[in-house]
Design a protein around this motif. Structure first.
Motif, PDB file in Angstrom:
ATOM      1  N   UNK A  45       0.862  -1.192   0.000  1.00  0.00           N
ATOM      2  CA  UNK A  45       0.000   0.000   0.000  1.00  0.00           C
ATOM      3  C   UNK A  45       0.893   1.235   0.000  1.00  0.00           C
ATOM      4  N   UNK A  46       0.705   2.096  -1.019  1.00  0.00           N
ATOM      5  CA  UNK A  46       1.470   3.337  -1.098  1.00  0.00           C
ATOM      6  C   UNK A  46       0.598   4.497  -0.630  1.00  0.00           C
ATOM      7  N   UNK A  47       1.120   5.250   0.340  1.00  0.00           N
ATOM      8  CA  UNK A  47       0.437   6.470   0.816  1.00  0.00           C
ATOM      9  C   UNK A  47       1.469   7.590   0.883  1.00  0.00           C
ATOM     10  N   UNK A  48       1.005   8.840   1.018  1.00  0.00           N
ATOM     11  CA  UNK A  48       1.947   9.893   1.391  1.00  0.00           C
ATOM     12  C   UNK A  48       1.746  10.162   2.891  1.00  0.00           C
ATOM     13  N   UNK A  49       2.574  11.061   3.444  1.00  0.00           N
ATOM     14  CA  UNK A  49       2.524  11.245   4.901  1.00  0.00           C
ATOM     15  C   UNK A  49       1.129  11.666   5.384  1.00  0.00           C
ATOM     16  N   UNK A  50       0.427  12.435   4.540  1.00  0.00           N
ATOM     17  CA  UNK A  50      -0.906  12.897   4.940  1.00  0.00           C
ATOM     18  C   UNK A  50      -1.935  11.777   4.832  1.00  0.00           C
ATOM     19  N   UNK A  51      -1.958  11.093   3.700  1.00  0.00           N
ATOM     20  CA  UNK A  51      -2.992  10.048   3.545  1.00  0.00           C
ATOM     21  C   UNK A  51      -2.692   8.837   4.445  1.00  0.00           C
ATOM     22  N   UNK A  56      -5.377   5.973   5.571  1.00  0.00           N
ATOM     23  CA  UNK A  56      -5.015   4.576   5.807  1.00  0.00           C
ATOM     24  C   UNK A  56      -5.858   3.938   6.924  1.00  0.00           C
ATOM     25  N   UNK A  57      -6.124   4.642   8.052  1.00  0.00           N
ATOM     26  CA  UNK A  57      -6.927   4.011   9.120  1.00  0.00           C
ATOM     27  C   UNK A  57      -8.301   3.535   8.628  1.00  0.00           C
ATOM     28  N   UNK A  58      -8.799   4.125   7.540  1.00  0.00           N
ATOM     29  CA  UNK A  58     -10.129   3.728   7.047  1.00  0.00           C
ATOM     30  C   UNK A  58     -10.138   2.347   6.403  1.00  0.00           C
ATOM     31  N   UNK A  59      -8.951   1.888   5.963  1.00  0.00           N
ATOM     32  CA  UNK A  59      -8.907   0.552   5.345  1.00  0.00           C
ATOM     33  C   UNK A  59      -8.005  -0.420   6.106  1.00  0.00           C
ATOM     34  N   UNK A  60      -7.330   0.096   7.135  1.00  0.00           N
ATOM     35  CA  UNK A  60      -6.348  -0.729   7.847  1.00  0.00           C
ATOM     36  C   UNK A  60      -6.970  -1.969   8.475  1.00  0.00           C
ATOM     37  N   UNK A  61      -8.261  -1.886   8.799  1.00  0.00           N
ATOM     38  CA  UNK A  61      -8.908  -3.006   9.488  1.00  0.00           C
ATOM     39  C   UNK A  61      -9.257  -4.180   8.578  1.00  0.00           C
ATOM     40  N   UNK A  92       9.432  -2.065  -2.873  1.00  0.00           N
ATOM     41  CA  UNK A  92       8.743  -3.227  -3.456  1.00  0.00           C
ATOM     42  C   UNK A  92       9.691  -4.430  -3.488  1.00  0.00           C
ATOM     43  N   UNK A  93      10.923  -4.174  -3.925  1.00  0.00           N
ATOM     44  CA  UNK A  93      11.909  -5.258  -4.017  1.00  0.00           C
ATOM     45  C   UNK A  93      12.256  -5.811  -2.644  1.00  0.00           C
ATOM     46  N   UNK A  94      12.554  -4.905  -1.703  1.00  0.00           N
ATOM     47  CA  UNK A  94      12.952  -5.347  -0.355  1.00  0.00           C
ATOM     48  C   UNK A  94      11.796  -6.017   0.377  1.00  0.00           C
ATOM     49  N   UNK A  95      10.576  -5.675  -0.010  1.00  0.00           N
ATOM     50  CA  UNK A  95       9.413  -6.299   0.625  1.00  0.00           C
ATOM     51  C   UNK A  95       9.036  -7.632  -0.013  1.00  0.00           C
ATOM     52  N   UNK A  96       9.885  -8.105  -0.914  1.00  0.00           N
ATOM     53  CA  UNK A  96       9.633  -9.419  -1.525  1.00  0.00           C
ATOM     54  C   UNK A  96       8.645  -9.354  -2.683  1.00  0.00           C
ATOM     55  N   UNK A  97       8.474  -8.202  -3.275  1.00  0.00           N
ATOM     56  CA  UNK A  97       7.545  -8.069  -4.400  1.00  0.00           C
ATOM     57  C   UNK A  97       7.974  -8.906  -5.595  1.00  0.00           C
ATOM     58  N   UNK A  98       7.013  -9.500  -6.246  1.00  0.00           N
ATOM     59  CA  UNK A  98       7.273 -10.282  -7.460  1.00  0.00           C
ATOM     60  C   UNK A  98       6.365  -9.731  -8.563  1.00  0.00           C
ATOM     61  N   UNK A  99       6.451 -10.348  -9.711  1.00  0.00           N
ATOM     62  CA  UNK A  99       5.605  -9.940 -10.820  1.00  0.00           C
ATOM     63  C   UNK A  99       4.118 -10.146 -10.538  1.00  0.00           C
ATOM     64  N   UNK A 100       3.838 -10.932  -9.501  1.00  0.00           N
ATOM     65  CA  UNK A 100       2.435 -11.240  -9.181  1.00  0.00           C
ATOM     66  C   UNK A 100       1.946 -10.467  -7.956  1.00  0.00           C
ATOM     67  N   UNK A 101       2.717  -9.449  -7.586  1.00  0.00           N
ATOM     68  CA  UNK A 101       2.305  -8.630  -6.437  1.00  0.00           C
ATOM     69  C   UNK A 101       1.345  -7.537  -6.887  1.00  0.00           C
ATOM     70  N   UNK A 102       0.746  -6.888  -5.892  1.00  0.00           N
ATOM     71  CA  UNK A 102      -0.269  -5.870  -6.175  1.00  0.00           C
ATOM     72  C   UNK A 102       0.042  -4.625  -5.347  1.00  0.00           C
ATOM     73  N   UNK A 103      -0.099  -3.458  -5.985  1.00  0.00           N
ATOM     74  CA  UNK A 103       0.114  -2.194  -5.269  1.00  0.00           C
ATOM     75  C   UNK A 103      -1.199  -1.428  -5.199  1.00  0.00           C
ATOM     76  N   UNK A 104      -1.552  -0.984  -4.003  1.00  0.00           N
ATOM     77  CA  UNK A 104      -2.727  -0.118  -3.825  1.00  0.00           C
ATOM     78  C   UNK A 104      -2.219   1.297  -3.577  1.00  0.00           C
ATOM     79  N   UNK A 105      -2.633   2.233  -4.421  1.00  0.00           N
ATOM     80  CA  UNK A 105      -2.226   3.637  -4.259  1.00  0.00           C
ATOM     81  C   UNK A 105      -3.352   4.397  -3.582  1.00  0.00           C
ATOM     82  N   UNK A 106      -3.094   4.909  -2.393  1.00  0.00           N
ATOM     83  CA  UNK A 106      -4.112   5.619  -1.615  1.00  0.00           C
ATOM     84  C   UNK A 106      -3.673   7.070  -1.442  1.00  0.00           C
ATOM     85  N   UNK A 107      -4.263   7.963  -2.241  1.00  0.00           N
ATOM     86  CA  UNK A 107      -3.853   9.366  -2.126  1.00  0.00           C
ATOM     87  C   UNK A 107      -4.367  10.214  -3.260  1.00  0.00           C
TER      88      UNK A 107
END
Ligand code: GLY
Length: 368
Positions: A45-51, A56-61, A92-107
């Motif tokens: 999940x990608x956020x900026x400092x504000x979002x 983020x708390x709105x979907x963290x659960x 993404x790389x350090x978090x073990x991301x592969x070609x089958x990973x998914x990124x959610x952009x929240x912002x």
């Protein structure tokens, strides 16, 4: 639970891709729905400092989010650069991301543009979901597959066309958006109205922006997104009709650049609104756009966006910014104009004298 679900197919040259637009009143449920349709090994999940703090708390659960790796970047447009992009690739790389990973952009648009580009290039491209949190991102940046970063002082200079798997639009976010950012996004909605139907345009200039009816705004956002998506589906790579979305942007980008150069930065949508005043005048002059609609639109913009003041000594600079716009070909300043609301005239050019007349009209009408 009332929910509108729009499914739009974007056909690209190479392959058929599908971008689902979910207009939601229950963010968690809609996100679950978007995730259900996708097979992925790791979730980021990608956020900026504000979002990160506010959204983020709105979907963290959500169950799926409990295992997500979070990537947080700086919150302003100055972070929409190569260094931040590299940080996201690295995370993404350090978090073990592969070609089958998914990124959610929240912002806002900065996060969805940069995150979309990071996803589209990491391991040659992974799937991503956009959850826009500003009106500008909901009706423009997060939909339609344009991704990218600023480079060498030029906005959106490097990027790719690559649609999100899903865009989840929840107008609840707008209730806490400040009025300037709401108006900024609303300018793109006004543009969508002008390129669609008289009914939509009339509804937009009749809307009370001082006492926002959020229920009504949600319907108008859904309509606005549908206008954009219809155009993008017909021309995903901006070879023809997608240029309609540039209405107001040739003059608008010049005003935005002048404002930046003079240290009196303006929000993108404000510059687009002032650009609409200029380009509707040109539309009247060149294409017979009705004078009463020019007057009504201009009055609406003057009332809700105020005036960006400049004098005739700045015309040359504005003109130079217009000639350097990346939409131009062979030294002509290229405009999208209108013969009437919904009557789109692409690839129109104007000479320096007409452009200076246009700037005269802006100053006389807007009172500067
Ligand atoms: N922002 C205009 C477009 O997406 O084409």
């Amino acid at each position: 639970m009332q929910k509108t679900y729009l499914c739009i197919q974007i056909i690209t040259d190479a392959k058929m891709e599908q971008q689902d637009i979910i207009i939601s009143r229950d963010l968690s449920q809609s996100l679950e729905q978007a995730l259900d349709g996708l097979a992925y090994d790791r979730l980021f999940v990608l956020t900026d400092e504000t979002t990160h703090e506010k959204c983020w708390p709105l979907i963290a659960g959500l169950t799926a989010m409990k295992k997500a790796t979070q990537i947080v970047i700086g919150a302003t447009d100055e972070h929409k650069d190569l260094d931040t992009l590299a940080d996201v690739w690295r995370a993404l790389g350090q978090g073990g991301g592969t070609r089958h990973s998914l990124l959610v952009n929240l912002g806002g648009g900065m996060v969805t543009d940069l995150g979309g580009f990071a996803a589209s290039t990491f391991k040659r491209g992974i799937a991503y979901i956009n959850i826009p949190t500003t009106l500008l991102a909901m009706v423009d940046a997060a939909v339609g597959g344009k991704t990218g970063i600023n480079f060498d002082g030029l906005k959106n200079e490097v990027g790719v066309f690559s649609p999100a798997a899903s865009v989840v639009i929840d107008t609840e976010f707008l209730k806490t958006l400040d009025s300037k950012n709401l108006r900024s996004g609303y300018a793109e909605m006004l543009k969508h109205g002008l390129i669609s139907t008289t009914g939509r345009w009339a509804e937009l200039i009749g809307f009370d922006l001082d006492n926002v009816d959020f229920r009504k705004l949600q319907d108008m956002v859904a309509q606005s997104v549908a206008v954009k998506e219809d155009i993008v589906a017909r021309d995903p790579h901006e070879q023809s009709i997608r240029k309609a979305l540039n209405l107001g942007h040739t003059a608008g980008h010049a005003i935005e650049s002048l404002a930046l150069q003079e240290g009196r930065t303006v929000l993108h949508g404000y510059a687009v609104a002032w650009g609409l005043v200029c380009e509707l005048y040109l539309s009247t002059l060149r294409e017979g756009f009705p004078k009463d609609k020019l007057r009504q639109t201009t009055n609406f913009i003057k009332e809700h966006y105020g005036t960006f003041v400049f004098d005739c000594k700045e015309y040359e600079t504005l003109y130079q910014f217009m000639t350097h716009d990346k939409k131009n070909t062979a030294g002509h300043v290229n405009f999208t104009l209108l013969g009437n609301v919904g009557d789109i005239r692409l690839n129109r050019t104007a000479d320096k004298e007409e452009i200076f007349n246009m700037l005269d009209f802006y100053r006389e009408t807007m009172g500067c």
